[in-house]
Design a protein around this motif. Structure first.
Motif, mmCIF file in Angstrom:
data_model
loop_
_atom_site.group_PDB
_atom_site.id
_atom_site.type_symbol
_atom_site.label_atom_id
_atom_site.label_comp_id
_atom_site.label_asym_id
_atom_site.label_seq_id
_atom_site.Cartn_x
_atom_site.Cartn_y
_atom_site.Cartn_z
ATOM 1 N N GLU A 1 9.996 20.890 11.087
ATOM 2 C CA GLU A 1 9.954 20.910 9.621
ATOM 3 C C GLU A 1 10.960 19.917 9.041
ATOM 4 O O GLU A 1 10.668 19.221 8.068
ATOM 5 N N LYS A 2 12.130 19.858 9.667
ATOM 6 C CA LYS A 2 13.165 18.936 9.197
ATOM 7 C C LYS A 2 12.713 17.493 9.354
ATOM 8 O O LYS A 2 12.905 16.656 8.449
ATOM 9 N N ASN B 1 17.789 30.596 6.303
ATOM 10 C CA ASN B 1 17.363 30.552 7.699
ATOM 11 C C ASN B 1 18.317 31.407 8.544
ATOM 12 O O ASN B 1 19.140 30.901 9.292
ATOM 13 N N GLY C 1 9.635 16.494 9.407
ATOM 14 C CA GLY C 1 8.570 16.273 8.432
ATOM 15 C C GLY C 1 9.116 15.970 7.050
ATOM 16 O O GLY C 1 8.611 15.080 6.355
ATOM 17 N N ARG C 2 10.158 16.682 6.652
ATOM 18 C CA ARG C 2 10.759 16.429 5.334
ATOM 19 C C ARG C 2 11.375 15.042 5.259
ATOM 20 O O ARG C 2 11.270 14.346 4.247
ATOM 21 N N LYS C 3 12.012 14.615 6.346
ATOM 22 C CA LYS C 3 12.597 13.274 6.361
ATOM 23 C C LYS C 3 11.515 12.216 6.264
ATOM 24 O O LYS C 3 11.678 11.199 5.581
ATOM 25 N N SER C 4 10.390 12.452 6.936
ATOM 26 C CA SER C 4 9.284 11.491 6.887
ATOM 27 C C SER C 4 8.721 11.383 5.472
ATOM 28 O O SER C 4 8.445 10.290 4.967
ATOM 29 N N GLU C 5 8.563 12.538 4.803
ATOM 30 C CA GLU C 5 8.057 12.540 3.431
ATOM 31 C C GLU C 5 9.019 11.816 2.492
ATOM 32 O O GLU C 5 8.601 11.090 1.585
ATOM 33 N N THR C 6 10.329 12.013 2.725
ATOM 34 C CA THR C 6 11.336 11.358 1.890
ATOM 35 C C THR C 6 11.259 9.843 2.046
ATOM 36 O O THR C 6 11.342 9.091 1.060
ATOM 37 N N ARG C 7 11.098 9.381 3.301
ATOM 38 C CA ARG C 7 10.995 7.936 3.533
ATOM 39 C C ARG C 7 9.761 7.357 2.871
ATOM 40 O O ARG C 7 9.796 6.282 2.272
ATOM 41 N N ASP D 1 21.829 24.836 9.646
ATOM 42 C CA ASP D 1 20.359 24.820 9.596
ATOM 43 C C ASP D 1 19.789 26.172 9.989
ATOM 44 O O ASP D 1 18.686 26.534 9.567
#
Length: 408
Positions: A387-388, A188, A390-396, A169
């Motif tokens: 950020e990670k 990164n 947030g991306r998982k939340s958007e995916t769910r 990461d």
């Protein structure tokens, strides 16, 4: 932004008990003080030491003693343990067995000490097979030395490094040369150069008694600390010591190679390995500090010695061979390419007017404390974690079924 309340598992490239502290040691101490729980795992290595190496028995003995120590809380929030990895780095089948046994050891530590969802701070590529098996929330690869240029590094270990540098990461590079060569492999990537304990090495500037084994050595003294191994340019030191017979050359550190030619010189003194806590007292007796390292090997050209900032924090003048990591510190550090230039640089560094400019040297590293370094990287980790998440939340949310027609 500081990192707080996290579990950090550090696969260090050093041994807490038997090495003077390197960057990971210092950073983990700071993170523990800031309210994170740290599991510091002593080095699992990446190549088996050569039986013909002068330090073979010493290294194997230290490793065995380290393995026999039980896990211990050395400071609040900081636990040190010594897991065992079967040293079959170049034998894929045995290595696979070894890392599975290593995984069991680490999971046992997690269970015993209640560690979950850790940040994996990896300083050894041989820990790469564990990624994805420890329930980690974040993987950081701390790339401090170009170990892939070491003699005898197995190709499967090089492959682990390549996989880790691309999939982590975050990749933290300890030197400019390493960063320039490999930062493109991970978006990164960040340069995080070594820090320094300013208060600790500042003790060298205070009046006080010199260590007993230093008191009888004639001044001026040109000093060095670190392992006395193949990376120290003995031919250069010998020529400089012969050209400057009025200067005493004091070398602190464990001898890991044949130094008989230097030992034969009356103005060269080997005082043995000293504890980190003792170094400022020895620096108090130094008139100039030396970095006489070889620059012939690819590994050498990529090194970023932690001692550079330690020397500068003492306020003493510094003379170094010329190589990329130290060049930005010129003209405050005297640089040389040949033995004759090095000897002349020592002469210049011993001038009284140079000694009086100690504040300039200290100011060079005043913003480089380990606390500053921990805050820099801790803040970046915290942002990337957010950020990670947030991306998982958007995916769910994207994967959630749409509400049935007529349902409000």
């Amino acid at each position: 932004m500081r990192l707080r309340g996290e579990n950090i598992v550090c696969f260090a490239g050093e041994d807490w008990w038997y090495h003077n502290p390197h960057s990971k040691n210092h950073l983990m101490r700071v993170f523990a003080r800031q309210g994170n729980r740290v599991l510091f795992l002593n080095s699992i290595g990446f190549r088996f030491p050569s039986v013909g190496d002068r330090s073979f028995a010493y290294r194997v003995g230290n490793k065995l003693r380290s393995l026999l120590r039980r896990p211990r809380w050395v400071e609040p929030n900081l636990l040190v343990a010594s897991p065992f990895l079967l040293p079959a780095y170049g034998k894929p089948a045995l290595f696979a067995l070894g890392w599975r046994l290593l995984l069991l050891q680490i999971k046992a530590l997690f269970w015993r000490y209640g560690i979950s969802q850790p940040i994996l701070w990896i300083g050894m590529p041989t820990a790469e097979p564990l990624v994805g098996h420890l329930g980690e929330k974040f993987v950081l690869y701390h790339y401090s030395d170009k170990f892939t240029a070491y003699d005898g590094v197995p190709q499967n270990v090089v492959a682990l490094h390549e996989r880790l540098i691309r999939e982590a990461d975050l990749v933290v590079f300890a030197g400019r040369q390493l960063y320039a060569a490999e930062a493109h492999k991970n978006r990164n990537s960040v340069l995080l150069q070594h820090g320094v304990d300013l208060a600790h090495f500042g003790r060298a500037r205070r009046p006080g008694r010199l260590p007993p084994d230093l008191r009888g050595i004639p001044r001026p003294i040109a000093g060095f600390w670190g392992e006395l191994n193949y990376s120290v340019d003995q031919r250069l030191l010998e020529r400089v010591a012969r050209e400057l017979p009025q200067v005493s050359f004091v070398l602190l550190g464990q001898v890991k190679t044949d130094v008989s030619r230097l030992e034969a010189l009356p103005n060269v003194h080997f005082l043995g390995q000293k504890r980190y806590e003792e170094l400022p007292e020895y620096a108090r007796g130094f008139d100039v500090c030396l970095i006489p390292l070889t620059v012939d090997h690819e590994y050498d050209r990529h090194r970023s010695p932690i001692k550079l900032r330690e020397y500068l924090a003492t306020g003493r003048p510094v003379v170094s061979v010329r190589y990329p990591e130290v060049e930005p510190f010129a003209p405050h550090v005297f640089l040389a390419q040949t033995a004759r230039e090095f000897a002349q640089a020592v002469r210049l560094a011993l001038a009284p007017k140079v000694a009086r400019r100690w504040r300039e040297r200290v100011n060079l590293v005043r913003g480089d404390s380990w606390e500053v370094r921990a805050d820099e990287i801790g803040g970046l980790i915290a942002r990337l974690l957010a950020e990670k998440a947030g991306r998982k939340s958007e995916t769910r949310l994207a994967a959630a079924p749409a509400p049935a027609e007529g349902v409000v």
